[in-house]
Write an enzyme that holds these catalytic residues in place. Sequence first.
Site, PDB file in Angstrom:
ATOM      1  N   GLU A 170      22.763  13.190  40.023  1.00 12.65           N
ATOM      2  CA  GLU A 170      23.404  13.058  41.331  1.00 12.65           C
ATOM      3  C   GLU A 170      24.234  11.777  41.419  1.00 12.65           C
ATOM      4  O   GLU A 170      25.215  11.714  42.160  1.00 12.65           O
ATOM      5  CB  GLU A 170      22.311  13.062  42.417  1.00 12.65           C
ATOM      6  CG  GLU A 170      22.795  13.358  43.812  1.00 12.65           C
ATOM      7  CD  GLU A 170      21.646  13.770  44.736  1.00 12.65           C
ATOM      8  OE1 GLU A 170      21.305  14.966  44.779  1.00 12.65           O
ATOM      9  OE2 GLU A 170      21.069  12.897  45.409  1.00 12.65           O
ATOM     10  N   HIS A 201       8.925  23.659  20.107  1.00 12.73           N
ATOM     11  CA  HIS A 201       8.728  25.036  19.668  1.00 12.73           C
ATOM     12  C   HIS A 201       9.574  26.007  20.476  1.00 12.73           C
ATOM     13  O   HIS A 201       9.320  27.196  20.488  1.00 12.73           O
ATOM     14  CB  HIS A 201       7.246  25.390  19.722  1.00 12.73           C
ATOM     15  CG  HIS A 201       6.445  24.661  18.691  1.00 12.73           C
ATOM     16  ND1 HIS A 201       5.943  25.256  17.570  1.00 12.73           N
ATOM     17  CD2 HIS A 201       6.110  23.347  18.592  1.00 12.73           C
ATOM     18  CE1 HIS A 201       5.301  24.364  16.836  1.00 12.73           C
ATOM     19  NE2 HIS A 201       5.384  23.193  17.436  1.00 12.73           N
ATOM     20  N   LYS A 259      25.971  23.985  51.379  1.00 15.53           N
ATOM     21  CA  LYS A 259      25.398  23.946  52.730  1.00 15.53           C
ATOM     22  C   LYS A 259      26.387  24.499  53.748  1.00 15.53           C
ATOM     23  O   LYS A 259      26.020  25.279  54.627  1.00 15.53           O
ATOM     24  CB  LYS A 259      25.022  22.508  53.106  1.00 15.53           C
ATOM     25  CG  LYS A 259      23.823  21.970  52.341  1.00 15.53           C
ATOM     26  CD  LYS A 259      23.443  20.576  52.849  1.00 15.53           C
ATOM     27  CE  LYS A 259      22.444  19.909  51.916  1.00 15.53           C
ATOM     28  NZ  LYS A 259      22.187  18.508  52.296  1.00 15.53           N
TER      29      LYS A 259
END
Lengths: 424, 424
Positions: free
Chosen positions: A279, A300, A414
Amino acid sequence: MGLTLDMGNLKGFVKDADLAALQPRLQKAHQDLTDKTGLGNDYLGWTRLPSSIPDTLLDELTALGKTVRAHSDCLVTIGIGGSYLGIRASLEFLRGAGGFPVYYAGHNMSADYHAELLQTLQKKNVTLAVISKSGTTTEPALAFRILKEFMAKKYSGAELQKRIICVTDGKKGALRQIAAQNGYQTYVIPDDVGGRFSVLTPVGLVPLAAAGVDVHALVRGARQAEQDYAVADIAANPCYQYAGCRRLLYQQGKKIEVLASFYDNMVSVNEWWKQLFGESEGKNGQGIFPASLIFSTDLHSMGQLLQDGERNIFETFVSIARVGSALQIPFDAQDLDKFNIVAGKDLDYVNKQGQIATAAAHAEGGVPNMTITLGRSDAEHLGRLYYFFERAVGISGYLSGVNPFDQPGVEAYKKKMFALLGKR
Amino acid sequence: MGLTLDMGNLKGFVKDADLAALQPRLQKAHQDLTDKTGLGNDYLGWTRLPSSIPDTLLDELTALGKTVRAHSDCLVTIGIGGSYLGIRASLEFLRGAGGFPVYYAGHNMSADYHAELLQTLQKKNVTLAVISKSGTTTEPALAFRILKEFMAKKYSGAELQKRIICVTDGKKGALRQIAAQNGYQTYVIPDDVGGRFSVLTPVGLVPLAAAGVDVHALVRGARQAEQDYAVADIAANPCYQYAGCRRLLYQQGKKIEVLASFYDNMVSVNEWWKQLFGESEGKNGQGIFPASLIFSTDLHSMGQLLQDGERNIFETFVSIARVGSALQIPFDAQDLDKFNIVAGKDLDYVNKQGQIATAAAHAEGGVPNMTITLGRSDAEHLGRLYYFFERAVGISGYLSGVNPFDQPGVEAYKKKMFALLGKR
């Protein structure tokens, strides 16, 4: 107590001279942080936060924690982003601290998750910590509606009031108003500390103290770091070395940084780190992509790609010098698996050999890497690590020319979501 | 029951014509998979695995599960990589299936983790499922030593024997020998199915049946997928469309694929997917870097970078059409948070608007994305999704010219580690 940075596996990628050549720009970044003359200087409260936290607040929160645990079976924290990650990171790093159960809410909008949570809480005595600067962030606001209703069915009057703690803006905002109107206890989020830097404000400290974490130790570690990493000279400051190396590697086309650890209690610290770096730096079409891997589990799965895939990756390992538990590998008379060679050794010994081997193999394969080693998995070292990364991203962001303290891009989804919901 | 692929947010990045132009190469990849004429053709057992699993085996495993749950309080599975991820992915996707506790061991070498696990198991009746083709992979082998010792202190004779189930090679290897010498029950891992494709072999089916998962439904979903995605025509096969689009996006410099979901039960499915794609394609200096994000949690950490950072990312969303729980958002007379606009709606409704908004915002910001939607979060849909991704990576790997079925790079760190441990 300590934190060391090993840069041995950067050989062939980062030269000492290149790092030293960063000093003038780094000096400027350092001054901008110190004098508050750089971008985003309204949000530099974190730089001197550890030393400015009054011990009396820590005492008060420790006492609050005792009270909460005395009258509750569990704590539910409502929050997302910086109001969630640092709390979870700390509790998992400390393996649940004193074993007091903490549940999370409002960090997603899963109906199944929250329905299950309500079910779990049905027969428990609950304290709720609601953490939101504004009180209008969608996820925590909706979760608070749901949990407020749940609590109001269970408790009333003073009993209800004492079980809801709000951590929010000092003056304004919906949550501040809700708390005032309903008589909930409140703690203040400082104005000059952004969400991703807020773990050492009441955002992190209130729920952590409630859960039984030693917040004095957490802050003590951060204070030590604040002192240690205030040195402008890159040659003497591992935090700035980390920031500088990241920058040099990125310029070489290493677009992905893997924060890797052979210590499984780092899972959520890595998530906290992803927010801090992603961010802060992911803007203006640039920024290293932060990814988390927990080894040897993820060796793995992602080990093949790390060894032989695109060479656009560098790694930073976080290691723990001394773990909490001893666990001896048993001798086996049959020895069909041929591991008597390590019988009698501690499991952590093998883990550490795995780490050394992996770091070397990856470097040889074209993935340069650094290793940060913490003395122990305790609150003090965690506080130190938090501040190390915070300071590093401030410097690293300034070196890359962005404002590391804003996040304009998070508004895009948003806006669209509110349009879909018909919300203004 | 269904799985759909929405490619609407690839507009401007992937043209229909480009996808159609892949058909000849895709046809070749399809034939190589079908006729076993491509690279790694010793490991194509997974292609027809669902249809070749006998129903009698599923019946037997279901009965085994009933027995295990009758005499145990919990199951401990020992395994790593493909012998761990699919099991955990399935149980978490199904939110714990019937609620029977399952613990994991040998997926890391953390002394703290395993010491805590032993503590937890102290007063429980335990069944152990040990999953390893060779029995000599370091992590599960060491964990098995530790847990074998623990079990031998708790049980003996027939009681001990019935509580240890080994899933291993049909003929050779250390674990096969250990099982034979000690009289443990065994199930066979087929030779022609690699670890990351093994969730529908006894590797996944034995522990999942033991935990109470409906393995008939799981396999039924995969069988449907095996049939649906055997169509060579890319225009009619969403699985091949996904594979083709990934290839085209990678060629445009989209080096990172984020598997994103607004459904928190996808966390470990994403980890399973990372192994499947990372290990299959990350070789010869190429391969998309697979990363997992769970929204909206991670929108509040990585959302900024996704919206505004380097444009080297594409996303694949996995959505769930119908979730299990209803959870209404309460009305609030004060409405200080201004969310009465969604009062009375289900939380999942808002979650879905968030998803639609995010996918659109990211596409506009330069992150093309696709959405896979499953009808429900049940075993049948999960089986379908597993096969969808397996088939896609087979095709995708062949399109990129690598052998998607080997993993030579994972040996590098092991060699160095064995040297450090003095093991030959």
